[in-house]
Write a protein that holds these residues in place. Structure first.
Motif, PDB file in Angstrom:
ATOM      1  N   ALA A 138       0.817  -1.151  -0.085  1.00 29.86           N
ATOM      2  CA  ALA A 138      -0.047   0.017   0.196  1.00 29.86           C
ATOM      3  C   ALA A 138       0.774   1.290   0.064  1.00 29.86           C
ATOM      4  O   ALA A 138       0.425   2.064  -0.505  1.00 29.86           O
ATOM      5  N   ALA A 139       1.953   1.149   0.709  1.00 31.95           N
ATOM      6  CA  ALA A 139       2.727   2.391   0.875  1.00 31.95           C
ATOM      7  C   ALA A 139       3.963   2.309   0.245  1.00 31.95           C
ATOM      8  O   ALA A 139       4.296   3.696  -0.369  1.00 31.95           O
ATOM      9  N   LEU A 140       4.570   1.578   0.104  1.00 31.12           N
ATOM     10  CA  LEU A 140       5.947   1.343  -0.637  1.00 31.12           C
ATOM     11  C   LEU A 140       5.587   1.158  -2.205  1.00 31.12           C
ATOM     12  O   LEU A 140       6.122   1.773  -3.054  1.00 31.12           O
ATOM     13  N   SER A 141       4.799   0.511  -2.620  1.00 29.00           N
ATOM     14  CA  SER A 141       4.267   0.338  -3.812  1.00 29.00           C
ATOM     15  C   SER A 141       3.452   1.460  -4.634  1.00 29.00           C
ATOM     16  O   SER A 141       2.837   2.221  -3.677  1.00 29.00           O
ATOM     17  N   HIS A 142       3.557   1.710  -5.892  1.00 29.84           N
ATOM     18  CA  HIS A 142       2.667   2.817  -6.196  1.00 29.84           C
ATOM     19  C   HIS A 142       1.770   1.902  -7.249  1.00 29.84           C
ATOM     20  O   HIS A 142       1.902   2.314  -8.483  1.00 29.84           O
ATOM     21  N   ILE A 143       0.782   1.505  -7.012  1.00 24.01           N
ATOM     22  CA  ILE A 143      -0.185   0.698  -7.884  1.00 24.01           C
ATOM     23  C   ILE A 143      -1.220   1.913  -8.331  1.00 24.01           C
ATOM     24  O   ILE A 143      -1.763   2.351  -7.315  1.00 24.01           O
ATOM     25  N   PRO A 144      -1.195   2.184  -9.624  1.00 23.00           N
ATOM     26  CA  PRO A 144      -2.087   3.253  -9.885  1.00 23.00           C
ATOM     27  C   PRO A 144      -3.536   2.710  -9.898  1.00 23.00           C
ATOM     28  O   PRO A 144      -3.984   1.737 -10.003  1.00 23.00           O
ATOM     29  N   GLY A 145      -4.544   3.617  -9.969  1.00 22.74           N
ATOM     30  CA  GLY A 145      -6.005   3.373 -10.280  1.00 22.74           C
ATOM     31  C   GLY A 145      -6.738   3.763  -8.830  1.00 22.74           C
ATOM     32  O   GLY A 145      -6.109   3.978  -7.867  1.00 22.74           O
ATOM     33  N   THR A 146      -8.059   3.402  -8.908  1.00 28.22           N
ATOM     34  CA  THR A 146      -9.038   3.373  -7.885  1.00 28.22           C
ATOM     35  C   THR A 146      -8.744   2.269  -6.796  1.00 28.22           C
ATOM     36  O   THR A 146      -7.897   1.231  -7.227  1.00 28.22           O
ATOM     37  N   GLY A 147      -9.296   2.307  -5.613  1.00 25.17           N
ATOM     38  CA  GLY A 147      -9.219   1.432  -4.928  1.00 25.17           C
ATOM     39  C   GLY A 147      -9.624  -0.169  -5.360  1.00 25.17           C
ATOM     40  O   GLY A 147      -8.774  -1.156  -4.968  1.00 25.17           O
ATOM     41  N   ARG A 148     -10.634  -0.391  -6.035  1.00 28.01           N
ATOM     42  CA  ARG A 148     -10.832  -1.505  -6.833  1.00 28.01           C
ATOM     43  C   ARG A 148      -9.837  -2.166  -7.796  1.00 28.01           C
ATOM     44  O   ARG A 148      -9.309  -3.228  -7.889  1.00 28.01           O
ATOM     45  N   ARG A 196      -6.683  -1.404  -7.615  1.00 32.05           N
ATOM     46  CA  ARG A 196      -5.234  -1.671  -6.733  1.00 32.05           C
ATOM     47  C   ARG A 196      -5.727  -2.848  -6.395  1.00 32.05           C
ATOM     48  O   ARG A 196      -4.842  -3.622  -6.331  1.00 32.05           O
ATOM     49  N   ALA A 197      -6.934  -3.154  -5.762  1.00 27.35           N
ATOM     50  CA  ALA A 197      -7.236  -4.625  -5.147  1.00 27.35           C
ATOM     51  C   ALA A 197      -6.983  -5.568  -6.154  1.00 27.35           C
ATOM     52  O   ALA A 197      -6.404  -6.768  -5.718  1.00 27.35           O
ATOM     53  N   ALA A 198      -7.362  -5.314  -7.304  1.00 27.38           N
ATOM     54  CA  ALA A 198      -7.250  -6.246  -8.304  1.00 27.38           C
ATOM     55  C   ALA A 198      -5.910  -6.904  -8.527  1.00 27.38           C
ATOM     56  O   ALA A 198      -5.600  -7.928  -8.724  1.00 27.38           O
ATOM     57  N   VAL A 199      -4.973  -5.652  -8.501  1.00 30.03           N
ATOM     58  CA  VAL A 199      -3.537  -6.204  -8.742  1.00 30.03           C
ATOM     59  C   VAL A 199      -3.017  -6.956  -7.617  1.00 30.03           C
ATOM     60  O   VAL A 199      -2.292  -7.799  -7.649  1.00 30.03           O
ATOM     61  N   MET A 200      -3.523  -6.607  -6.426  1.00 31.83           N
ATOM     62  CA  MET A 200      -2.926  -7.204  -5.182  1.00 31.83           C
ATOM     63  C   MET A 200      -3.308  -8.532  -5.016  1.00 31.83           C
ATOM     64  O   MET A 200      -2.468  -9.332  -4.692  1.00 31.83           O
ATOM     65  N   VAL A 201      -4.364  -8.887  -5.759  1.00 26.21           N
ATOM     66  CA  VAL A 201      -4.956 -10.449  -5.615  1.00 26.21           C
ATOM     67  C   VAL A 201      -4.077 -11.176  -6.660  1.00 26.21           C
ATOM     68  O   VAL A 201      -3.716 -12.188  -6.305  1.00 26.21           O
TER      69      VAL A 201
END
Length: 733
Positions: free
Chosen positions: A55-65, A67-72
């Motif tokens: 969440a903090a070190l990464s810079h996953i772009p986009g909305t929460g949903r 970002r959640a898809a990338v994390m999954v």
């Protein structure tokens, strides 16, 4: 701790506040449950740092949903990295080798697009975390459970806590551009058969809306997958179509439609409207596109049989064929973008332009990464830089038994930038912030002592402040507040003293110095210089392609697919350097260079050259050979002058380019026995002159990056937001 980046939409106070709240809720909740409810300190540590890393070190772009898809999707990779880190950490040499290889791969995967690039730093941290004492492979199960629990809560927080409204997607923007193109085509079908000034301006504005930096990183079609490649291709084809419509030669006097012209424009308009509806989800039919393909073949065959009566008619007919070609490319790319491998792509379509159709994801990923496997790729440079720095930090931590050596490697990861100047500036501010944060931390640890409850109550507030203030106020505040945060975490895991702050300072200084050293040694100028070199090479290769293609048209002969791999590779390298350049602070450079227009010219050279080679045809005749050679020589000379200009040092690149060939007198004479291929080549060369004019104009910015627009660790931020996504031209991207 928090990586700086250039996500203008991602750095607004409201967005940062939402993300700070989600990070704090998921990290603290998972930490408290594992530590106090389950009495599992190892699981608690990994739960907290898993949430913080992604969440903090990464810079996953986009909305929460988004970002959640990338994390999954990244969770299985996190399990593998935690397992490898746990077992390789037992010996220093194996930990260092693992750090070198895995660090390189995770940084190099930034070539796969902004989503993969954004997740890479967090995954790096998840590999680094188990590489330090205690070396306890027996706790692997607890580590995996803790990390999974932390990631699960983070995913839920991203989806359900203060969700954002998604912005306009690239597909929707492209659909709007298709609608604009359809209106322009309809206007061209009515007297006086030319666009009005207002329509031409609307077409230009619509084309500009598809520039990559105008779209959020999460929605840019920059990935290696089939749909991303096709959507990027569709955007490029739409921009090309608009340019062809705006620059369509006027009909010969008297202004009446030529034979087949109404039928051509009607078919183009229907296919373009259908493409827009398909992109926007309003339709799923492709009959108009199929009809346009058939009409294009008929029109090309008719043009090959009949010599035009005048040069003006020849130019108009050649330009209409160019319009049809762009519309067919748009329709084909659109169907691929929407339907993926289920799309129907004719076998004879455009000589391999859609080579990626039907390909599976592993092959496309390999194609993208293999295209960047060399020292001239900025992704390769960044991966080498960060992997060497991490391996050096792990060596020092292992040989000297550096206490909390994890923090030293974290400093390397979060503070190393893509240019030495950036890294030095970042390190100065970071060390200052760390020292001030450590001073406050030492005082608080001395005052609070071993009262664990105080640390537990204060941790959520301290963490929220760190992740809310750090991204907005800069790396100094981020490092200082994170120093306080980690102290409050470790104070709940084991008794600590004020000396923990002293260790934190030592580790950050060591990690920062390592980052500076490798930033100076390994490609210290980042993409600033590489972009000039790559674009200069691209333009020189374009000039060679123009000359080779023109010679083939002059000589005549059967059609064949050319070997344009050098141009493809040059285009890929230029696009990757441009992507990173958008995320680095600006230095003194020639303000008249439109880098994105340079990338577009590469695609136009590639497309036009293939089309002319594949078409084949008779020789154009001695008189027209001289005319065509002269026009091609003028275009190639301007490209080489532009190459010399952008390849020179920015301060030395002030000489203006030569003017384009004036007038059209050479081509205004009766064409005689010249083939329609002659006029197609003329139309192509004229469009390339327009590209060179745009590239050197001062009214087309190459993308906003303020003085603080630094890329994230390893240049991850925005790494694949390239100028149309190299896949569009069929290059190795």
């Amino acid at each position: 701790m928090c990586a700086e980046h250039d996500g203008r939409a991602d750095r607004g106070p409201s967005v940062v506040t939402r993300r700070a709240l989600r990070t704090t809720l998921s990290a603290c909740a998972s930490f408290f449950v594992c530590l106090y409810a389950l009495d599992r300190p190892v699981a608690a540590t990994y739960a907290l740092f898993a949430a913080v890393s992604m969440a903090a070190l990464s810079h996953i772009p986009g909305t929460g949903r988004q970002r959640a898809a990338v994390m999954v999707r990244a969770t299985p990779t996190a399990w593998v990295l935690l397992t490898l880190g746990t077992f390789l950490a037992i010996r220093t040499w194996s930990a260092v080798v693992g750090m070198l290889l895995i660090g390189f791969f995770l940084a190099f995967v930034a070539a796969a697009g902004p989503r993969a690039a954004g997740a890479a730093p967090g995954l790096q941290l998840l590999y680094i975390l188990p590489c330090f004492p205690p070396y306890a492979p027996g706790t692997l199960g607890e580590r995996l459970l803790g990390a999974t629990f932390g990631l699960l809560l983070l995913v839920l927080a991203e989806v359900f806590v203060l969700p954002e409204e998604p912005g306009p997607t690239y597909r929707r923007l492209a659909a709007g551009v298709c609608d604009t193109a359809a209106r322009c085509v309809a206007e061209l079908g009515r007297a006086p058969y030319a666009l009005s000034a207002a329509s031409a301006e609307a077409a230009r504005a619509a084309g500009e809306s598809l520039r990559p930096f105008r779209t959020d990183e999460a929605d840019r079609p920059a990935g290696p997958g089939l749909r991303d490649r096709a959507l990027s291709h569709a955007g490029l084809a739409a921009r090309t179509l608009l340019a062809r419509l705006v620059n369509l030669p006027p009909p010969p006097p008297p202004p009446v439609p030529m034979a087949q012209e109404p039928e051509i424009l009607t078919a183009v308009g229907r296919a373009v409207s259908e493409s827009g509806a398909l992109l926007d989800g309003r339709a799923d039919a492709t009959e108009a596109a199929d009809a346009l393909r058939r009409l294009r073949e008929q029109a090309a065959a008719s043009a090959a049989r009949e010599a035009p009566a005048t040069a003006a008619r020849g130019r108009r007919r050649a330009a209409l064929l160019e319009v049809m070609d762009a519309a067919v490319a748009l329709a084909t790319a659109t169907e691929l973008a929407v339907r993926g491998r289920r799309a129907r792509v004719p076998e004879d379509v455009d000589s391999g332009r859609f080579w990626y159709a039907g390909q599976r994801a592993p092959r496309l990923w390999w194609h993208r990464l293999a295209g960047h496997a060399g020292p001239r790729s900025v992704y390769f440079q960044n991966a080498v830089r960060i992997s060497l720095a991490l391996a050096a930090a792990r060596t020092i931590a292992g040989v000297d038994s550096l206490p909390h050596g994890f923090w030293a490697m974290l400093a390397v990861l979060s503070l190393t930038r893509t240019t030495a100047a950036q890294t030095r500036a970042t390190v100065r501010v970071a060390i200052t912030g760390t020292m001030l944060g450590a001073l406050v931390t030492g005082l608080l640890l001395a005052l609070i002592g071993s009262h664990t409850t105080v640390y537990a109550i204060a941790l959520p507030f301290v963490m929220f402040t760190a992740f809310r203030v750090g991204p907005v106020r800069g790396v100094g505040w981020a490092q200082g507040l994170f120093t306080l945060t980690v102290a409050f975490v470790f104070a709940q895991l084991a008794p600590v003293t004020w000396q923990l702050a002293e260790v934190r300072i030592l580790d950050v200084i060591i990690g920062s110095l390592i980052g500076v050293v490798f930033g100076v040694l390994a490609w210290p100028r980042g993409a600033q210089r590489e972009l000039h070199r790559a674009v200069a090479l691209l333009l020189a290769t374009e000039a060679e392609t123009v000359e080779r293609t023109t010679a083939a048209v002059v000589e005549g002969g059967p059609g064949h697919v050319p070997d344009d791999r050098p141009l493809q590779h040059a285009l890929t390298m230029a696009e990757s350097a441009f992507a990173q350049h958008q995320n680095e602070p600006r230095t003194s450079e020639n303000p008249r260079t439109d880098w994105h227009a340079a990338m577009m010219s590469g695609h136009h050279v590639l497309w036009g050259s293939r089309r002319l080679f594949v078409r084949g045809g008779p020789a154009v005749g001695p008189a027209n050979s001289v005319r065509l050679d002269g026009r091609a020589a003028g275009v190639a000379t301007r490209m080489r002058e532009a190459a010399e200009r952008v390849g020179a040092a920015p301060a030395e690149a002030a000489n203006p380019l030569g003017e384009p060939p004036s007038g059209r007198s050479a081509a205004d004479e009766p064409p005689g026995v010249s083939s329609p291929r002659f006029f197609a080549a003329l139309a192509w060369l004229d469009s390339l002159n327009v590209d060179v004019d745009r590239m050197t104009g001062s009214d087309h910015p190459s993308g906003p990056t303020g003085p603080n627009g630094a890329s994230g660790p390893n240049g991850a931020s925005g790494a694949a937001g390239s100028a149309g996504g190299g896949a569009a031209g069929g290059g190795p991207s």
